[in-house]
Design a protein around this motif. Structure first.
Motif, PDB file in Angstrom:
ATOM      1  N   GLU A   1       0.831  -1.206   0.000  1.00 59.56           N
ATOM      2  CA  GLU A   1       0.000   0.000   0.000  1.00 59.56           C
ATOM      3  C   GLU A   1       0.866   1.257   0.000  1.00 59.56           C
ATOM      4  O   GLU A   1       0.598   2.211  -0.740  1.00 59.56           O
TER       5      GLU A   1
ATOM      6  N   GLU B   1       2.474   1.793  -3.378  1.00 59.23           N
ATOM      7  CA  GLU B   1       1.498   2.353  -4.320  1.00 59.23           C
ATOM      8  C   GLU B   1       1.275   3.845  -4.069  1.00 59.23           C
ATOM      9  O   GLU B   1       1.237   4.640  -5.005  1.00 59.23           O
ATOM     10  N   MET B   2       1.149   4.218  -2.814  1.00 63.86           N
ATOM     11  CA  MET B   2       0.896   5.621  -2.486  1.00 63.86           C
ATOM     12  C   MET B   2       2.085   6.518  -2.830  1.00 63.86           C
ATOM     13  O   MET B   2       1.905   7.645  -3.261  1.00 63.86           O
TER      14      MET B   2
END
Length: 113
Positions: free
Chosen positions: A10, A13-14
């Motif tokens: 996550e 991705e961010m």
């Protein structure tokens, strides 16, 4: 997948942007070598597709890598690659953007049949 690994994916991705995109894609290549962990591969493919959609310059290199994964002896990895290819191509068709070489993608897919 282990919760820590999901959080790492996550965060990757961010934080992914055009400046670090090469390093991000290399990181995913390492993760795909762990193809025995199907849940982790699924999460990686999903995150990688999302990053490629967020950074249009990554769509073509991402598709090339996914096409190579179709040749994998691991059926799950190849199946996840098909899903990711479909996602990227559908988004491309809907958005009408990018320079995806559809001819080469289609040719490679038909070879796989």
């Amino acid at each position: 997948s282990h919760p820590t690994q999901e959080v790492k994916l996550e965060l990757i991705e961010m934080l992914a942007d055009e400046r670090n995109s090469t390093a991000v894609m290399r990181e995913f290549q390492v993760y795909f070598r762990w193809h025995r962990r199907q849940d982790f591969i699924h999460s990686c493919m999903k995150r990688m597709s999302n990053i490629a959609l967020k950074i249009p310059a990554l769509v073509d290199p991402c598709l090339r890598g996914l096409l190579q994964m179709l040749d994998s002896k691991c059926a799950h990895l190849a199946a996840e690659a098909v899903v990711a290819i479909r996602t990227l191509l559908q988004h491309h068709a809907q958005a009408g953007t990018g320079s995806i070489q559809l001819g080469s993608v289609i040719a490679h897919l038909t070879e796989q049949l």
